[in-house]
Design a protein around this motif. Structure first.
Motif, mmCIF file in Angstrom:
data_model
loop_
_atom_site.group_PDB
_atom_site.id
_atom_site.type_symbol
_atom_site.label_atom_id
_atom_site.label_comp_id
_atom_site.label_asym_id
_atom_site.label_seq_id
_atom_site.Cartn_x
_atom_site.Cartn_y
_atom_site.Cartn_z
ATOM 1 N N SER A 193 7.247 5.742 -37.270
ATOM 2 C CA SER A 193 8.583 6.295 -37.526
ATOM 3 C C SER A 193 8.513 7.817 -37.596
ATOM 4 O O SER A 193 7.537 8.375 -38.120
ATOM 5 N N SER A 238 22.261 10.810 -43.988
ATOM 6 C CA SER A 238 21.970 9.644 -43.149
ATOM 7 C C SER A 238 20.926 9.954 -42.080
ATOM 8 O O SER A 238 20.092 9.103 -41.752
ATOM 9 N N SER A 239 20.946 11.174 -41.523
ATOM 10 C CA SER A 239 19.997 11.520 -40.458
ATOM 11 C C SER A 239 18.559 11.491 -40.960
ATOM 12 O O SER A 239 17.647 11.083 -40.229
ATOM 13 N N ARG A 279 17.579 9.842 -43.940
ATOM 14 C CA ARG A 279 17.306 8.520 -44.511
ATOM 15 C C ARG A 279 16.999 7.494 -43.423
ATOM 16 O O ARG A 279 16.147 6.618 -43.609
ATOM 17 N N ASN A 280 17.650 7.609 -42.268
ATOM 18 C CA ASN A 280 17.412 6.658 -41.178
ATOM 19 C C ASN A 280 16.042 6.816 -40.535
ATOM 20 O O ASN A 280 15.629 5.963 -39.736
ATOM 21 N N LYS A 281 15.352 7.895 -40.851
ATOM 22 C CA LYS A 281 14.021 8.111 -40.282
ATOM 23 C C LYS A 281 12.903 7.715 -41.232
ATOM 24 O O LYS A 281 11.728 7.920 -40.942
ATOM 25 N N LYS A 303 11.147 1.429 -41.750
ATOM 26 C CA LYS A 303 12.073 0.299 -41.845
ATOM 27 C C LYS A 303 11.663 -0.674 -42.946
ATOM 28 O O LYS A 303 12.496 -1.427 -43.452
ATOM 29 N N ASN A 338 16.808 -1.719 -47.071
ATOM 30 C CA ASN A 338 18.017 -1.337 -47.805
ATOM 31 C C ASN A 338 17.734 -1.055 -49.282
ATOM 32 O O ASN A 338 18.661 -0.973 -50.087
#
Length: 377
Positions: A139, A337-338, A340-342, A345, A349
């Protein structure tokens, strides 16, 4: 020179072609040494004169292409196709010369930087039915795709991220954006204040082993505590250095990992500048259109490098199926969000953005109390 010693020692065992290649290598290395010494002397002389007029502006780094280097080495090496990679180097790399050390004891550091790693992978993709890349910390995946497979249409790429082997309740991830006084937490270089204490990471491997041994002893050995109770220990490390990657901090060696700020690379680095300029030019040459609110390729690369370093570090705490820990991200920018999404996985949540510092402390206390109770039951 080691190459000359090798040739002298094994001359009778080497074939004519081997001898020829080694002689060419010796010529190349001699020319390179001569050029580097001349470059060093020119920089030292320039630095001396500039110290009087512009002491803060001394050019100690130069970035050139491999073709420029070959040209500067002179006629003797201009026709040498060293290891048959000259064409590859010319199109995909930069060479950085840096003057390091203290005045009177300067040395030259020579680096080659690969700007475009996709051509070797393209050769594989062209002949293979499918290509699988697998890794523990890949990631952000968008970075892998853009660097290795930018020439492929999106529909040919698929990504898959496994969940972690630990139960979801063995991991707590908190984003803390407020200080105890309610101020926004944002750790940037321009906002740092002067400090009285500085932590230096060990430079030698033996020193690293010593620090880790002392850290482990402080955690497990009750004799270090007056009341014979384990008090734990705090280990400070620099992201991207010796203690943040590749080490195993299982169980009580790391019940929490605290990431302070976002470890963006140094924008003043010549190597980083070259890489960012390259990806930006590549995007422009392809005519890629981005929305006005979107980052360009250079900014995206910069952010991905930061998050890859973060992801390497936070994985130090979870090392087996029964392990558990808290991941604490101290900076309000982690809530975007930019960013946190990186994150990996496997965090899923389970990321909590706390409203205040008090809420974060309460969440941590609840998590550790529950873990203590489950271990005692």
């Amino acid at each position: 020179m080691q190459v000359c010693t090798y040739v002298s020692k094994f001359r009778n065992r080497l074939g004519p072609a081997n001898i020829l290649h080694l002689k060419r290598l010796v010529v190349f290395l001699d020319a390179l040494k001569k050029y580097v010494l001349e470059w060093k002397e020119s920089r030292i002389g320039k630095s001396i004169s500039e110290r009087k007029e512009m002491p803060d502006i001394i050019e100690k780094t130069e970035v050139i292409t491999p073709a420029q280097l070959i040209e500067r080495l002179g006629r003797k090496v201009s026709g040498i196709n060293l290891l048959e990679i000259e064409k590859y180097l010319k199109t995909n790399g930069r060479i950085t010369l840096t003057l390091t050390g203290t005045p009177g004891d300067e040395t030259v550091e020579l680096k080659f930087q690969l700007l475009n790693p996709s051509p070797p992978f393209k050769e594989v993709v062209d002949v293979a039915r499918s290509v699988i890349l697998a890794g523990g910390t890949m990631s952000p995946m968008s970075d892998v795709a853009s660097q290795l497979f930018s020439y492929l249409p999106p529909e040919r790429l698929s990504t898959f991220s496994c969940g972690h082997i630990i139960p979801a309740d063995n991991l707590q991830t908190l984003i803390i954006s407020k200080s105890p006084r309610g101020n926004d937490l944002e750790y940037k270089a321009g906002k740092q204040s002067d400090v009285n204490v500085t932590f230096f990471e060990p430079t030698e491997t033996t020193d690293v082993d010593k620090v880790l041994q002392e850290y482990s002893t402080a955690i497990y050995d009750t004799r270090m505590s007056p009341d014979k109770v384990r008090r734990g220990a705090l280990l400070l490390a620099v992201i991207g250095a010796k203690l943040s990657e590749g080490l195993n901090f299982a169980d009580d060696l790391a019940r929490a990992v605290v990431i302070v700020g976002l470890p963006f690379p140094n924008l003043g680095s010549p190597e980083l500048k070259e890489r960012m300029q390259y990806v930006k030019r590549s995007e422009e040459s392809k005519g890629t259109k981005r929305a006005p609110s979107q980052k360009d390729a250079a900014a995206e690369l910069y952010e991905n490098m930061c998050m890859n370093a973060v992801n390497q570090s936070i994985g130090r705490a979870i090392r087996h199926r029964s392990d558990w820990a808290s991941l604490i991200l101290l900076d309000r920018r982690y809530a975007s969000s930019s960013i946190r999404n990186k994150l990996p996985k496997w965090i899923g949540n389970g990321v909590s953005i706390t409203d205040g510092f008090g809420q974060a402390v309460k969440s941590l206390a609840t998590f550790y109390r529950n873990k203590k109770q489950s271990l005692q039951s």
